[in-house]
Design a protein around this motif. Structure first.
Motif, PDB file in Angstrom:
ATOM      1  N   ARG A  60     -19.131  16.692 -69.483  1.00 55.76           N
ATOM      2  CA  ARG A  60     -20.560  16.849 -69.183  1.00 55.76           C
ATOM      3  C   ARG A  60     -21.122  15.545 -68.613  1.00 55.76           C
ATOM      4  N   GLU A  61     -20.761  14.426 -69.244  1.00 58.32           N
ATOM      5  CA  GLU A  61     -21.200  13.105 -68.767  1.00 58.32           C
ATOM      6  C   GLU A  61     -20.716  12.870 -67.335  1.00 58.32           C
ATOM      7  N   GLU A 115     -20.050  15.196 -65.125  1.00 58.68           N
ATOM      8  CA  GLU A 115     -20.811  16.070 -64.221  1.00 58.68           C
ATOM      9  C   GLU A 115     -22.183  15.462 -63.913  1.00 58.68           C
ATOM     10  N   ILE A 116     -22.810  14.950 -64.956  1.00 58.46           N
ATOM     11  CA  ILE A 116     -24.132  14.319 -64.770  1.00 58.46           C
ATOM     12  C   ILE A 116     -24.008  13.140 -63.808  1.00 58.46           C
ATOM     13  N   SER A 117     -22.977  12.325 -64.024  1.00 63.32           N
ATOM     14  CA  SER A 117     -22.783  11.144 -63.164  1.00 63.32           C
ATOM     15  C   SER A 117     -22.543  11.548 -61.717  1.00 63.32           C
ATOM     16  N   LYS A 118     -21.839  12.661 -61.530  1.00 62.95           N
ATOM     17  CA  LYS A 118     -21.536  13.131 -60.176  1.00 62.95           C
ATOM     18  C   LYS A 118     -22.826  13.528 -59.444  1.00 62.95           C
ATOM     19  N   ILE A 119     -23.663  14.304 -60.140  1.00 64.66           N
ATOM     20  CA  ILE A 119     -24.933  14.730 -59.534  1.00 64.66           C
ATOM     21  C   ILE A 119     -25.818  13.511 -59.278  1.00 64.66           C
ATOM     22  N   GLU A 120     -25.807  12.597 -60.235  1.00 64.01           N
ATOM     23  CA  GLU A 120     -26.603  11.375 -60.122  1.00 64.01           C
ATOM     24  C   GLU A 120     -26.180  10.581 -58.873  1.00 64.01           C
ATOM     25  N   GLU A 121     -24.880  10.509 -58.660  1.00 62.63           N
ATOM     26  CA  GLU A 121     -24.353   9.765 -57.507  1.00 62.63           C
ATOM     27  C   GLU A 121     -24.814  10.390 -56.192  1.00 62.63           C
ATOM     28  N   VAL A 122     -24.816  11.724 -56.157  1.00 57.04           N
ATOM     29  CA  VAL A 122     -25.250  12.409 -54.929  1.00 57.04           C
ATOM     30  C   VAL A 122     -26.733  12.151 -54.678  1.00 57.04           C
ATOM     31  N   LEU A 123     -27.509  12.162 -55.742  1.00 57.65           N
ATOM     32  CA  LEU A 123     -28.944  11.922 -55.581  1.00 57.65           C
ATOM     33  C   LEU A 123     -29.202  10.496 -55.081  1.00 57.65           C
ATOM     34  N   TRP A 168     -26.583  24.572 -55.297  1.00 60.08           N
ATOM     35  CA  TRP A 168     -26.206  23.253 -54.765  1.00 60.08           C
ATOM     36  C   TRP A 168     -25.468  22.444 -55.840  1.00 60.08           C
ATOM     37  N   MET A 181     -21.716  20.933 -55.662  1.00 60.14           N
ATOM     38  CA  MET A 181     -21.438  19.521 -55.925  1.00 60.14           C
ATOM     39  C   MET A 181     -20.320  19.339 -56.945  1.00 60.14           C
ATOM     40  N   LEU A 182     -20.360  20.206 -57.956  1.00 63.81           N
ATOM     41  CA  LEU A 182     -19.392  20.056 -59.034  1.00 63.81           C
ATOM     42  C   LEU A 182     -18.040  20.708 -58.718  1.00 63.81           C
ATOM     43  N   PHE A 238     -19.228  16.269 -49.207  1.00 59.50           N
ATOM     44  CA  PHE A 238     -20.039  15.556 -50.191  1.00 59.50           C
ATOM     45  C   PHE A 238     -21.205  14.838 -49.498  1.00 59.50           C
ATOM     46  N   ALA A 243     -25.233  15.735 -49.601  1.00 60.90           N
ATOM     47  CA  ALA A 243     -26.147  14.716 -50.132  1.00 60.90           C
ATOM     48  C   ALA A 243     -27.377  14.537 -49.256  1.00 60.90           C
ATOM     49  N   LEU A 288     -34.402  15.779 -56.794  1.00 61.04           N
ATOM     50  CA  LEU A 288     -34.909  14.429 -57.037  1.00 61.04           C
ATOM     51  C   LEU A 288     -36.421  14.478 -57.342  1.00 61.04           C
ATOM     52  N   ARG A 290     -31.050  11.378 -66.247  1.00 57.14           N
ATOM     53  CA  ARG A 290     -29.810  12.034 -66.678  1.00 57.14           C
ATOM     54  C   ARG A 290     -30.109  13.247 -67.556  1.00 57.14           C
ATOM     55  N   ILE A 299     -31.028  16.057 -65.277  1.00 56.01           N
ATOM     56  CA  ILE A 299     -29.806  16.604 -64.657  1.00 56.01           C
ATOM     57  C   ILE A 299     -29.061  17.451 -65.682  1.00 56.01           C
ATOM     58  N   LEU A 322     -27.927  21.383 -65.556  1.00 50.90           N
ATOM     59  CA  LEU A 322     -26.586  21.915 -65.803  1.00 50.90           C
ATOM     60  C   LEU A 322     -26.638  22.997 -66.884  1.00 50.90           C
TER      61      LEU A 322
END
Lengths: 105, 201
Positions: free
Chosen positions: A4-5, A7-15, B110, B114-115, B123, B127, B136, B187, B190, B194
């Motif tokens: 889960r962490e 996945e969160i980091s991945k979305i965060e990186e894209v943002l 989306w 991404m996942l 990617f 983005a 955002l 976080r 986000i 999820l």
């Protein structure tokens, strides 16, 4: 939990990537002209205000000095009450007594 | 302190403005418009960029007399602009028009994309999408003006705590604490996203 962490980091990186992408803003027509019109209006208001302020502060020290001298002069005349000080000022509209005081300094 | 040609020209323009040639301010506007727009764009909604940029330039004009040339002019302009953006969010803190946005189905999709683990190109492409902006904005709408500013400067822009504290005029400790807290909030948003995705599966 760990995934889960991740996945969160991945979305965060894209943002973050989205935020940092290079983007330019095209100002609408006459944007600068409108801004400059406001700036010129600002100048007139600003200058008037600052000029008035500058004049007030330029005379502030002179006014303070005059008040101190007047107080010294008044103390030499044995005037004690505020009423007498006002009377002295109004009875000396041309400032002759003050002029004499300065002449004697 | 040695000044570059650009700085020397800036000083000449500032001297002209201070001497009463207000029209010379247009030269500064032309020189620094990309910088100011670039900062404002990163902080306020797209449809408010031109207004906030105008306010920033007006504030720059008003404050020009206080520029002491201790730091580069562009840095001084950036400080004023960042603070104008902060003022914008403080003014809109309790604005009823600014309702918390809800995410569309596209945004949920989306997130799935991404996942799913695509190629680097995909990617990068994703983005820059509308959904990224939506998510955002959705996350940022849940933050206070202070947290929003710190999150944008430190986490999203990638500036140092020291730089952000200098731009905002806040202590480094305050910025550090807010940076940590606001990142946690992002976080959490986000994570909520999820959760929503899992519920819809």
């Amino acid at each position: 939990m760990k995934s889960r962490e991740k996945e969160i980091s991945k979305i965060e990186e894209v943002l973050i990537r989205f935020h940092r992408r290079h983007e330019t803003f095209q100002a609408p027509p006459f944007w600068t002209e409108r801004l400059m019109a406001r700036v010129r209006g600002e100048k007139m208001r600003g200058n008037g205000f600052y000029r008035a302020g500058a004049v007030v502060w330029r005379f502030a020290s002179v006014t303070c000095l005059a008040a101190v001298l007047l107080a010294l002069y008044a103390s030499g005349l044995n005037v004690e009450t505020p009423y007498e000080i006002v009377e002295l000022m109004f009875d000396d509209p041309a400032g002759l007594d003050l002029a004499l005081l300065f002449a004697s300094l | 302190m040695a000044h570059s040609d650009k700085e020397t020209q800036d000083f000449e323009i500032i001297a002209r403005i201070m001497g009463g040639d207000v029209n010379a301010f247009e030269l500064l506007v032309e020189r620094y418009r990309p910088l100011i727009f670039g900062i404002v764009m990163k902080h306020v909604p797209y449809d408010r960029v031109e207004d906030v940029a105008q306010e920033s330039f007006l504030e720059i004009f008003r404050s020009l007399g206080s520029y002491a040339a201790k730091s580069p002019f562009s840095h001084w302009l950036s400080k004023i602009t960042v603070r104008c953006c902060y003022d914008f969010w403080r003014q809109h803190r309790n604005n009823p028009e600014q309702v918390l946005s809800s995410l569309t189905e596209d945004s949920q999709q989306w997130v799935d994309t991404m996942l799913a683990g695509r190629s680097r190109d995909a990617f990068e492409r994703e983005a820059s999408g509308r959904e990224a902006r939506e998510i955002l904005n959705h996350a940022m709408a849940r933050l206070s003006a202070e947290d929003r500013m710190v999150l944008t400067l430190v986490h999203l822009d990638g500036r140092s705590v020291r730089e952000a504290s200098d731009l905002l005029g806040w202590s480094q400790i305050s910025v550090k604490v807010r940076a940590h807290r606001s990142r946690g909030k992002l976080r959490k948003v986000i994570s909520g996203l999820l959760d929503g995705r899992q519920e819809s599966i």
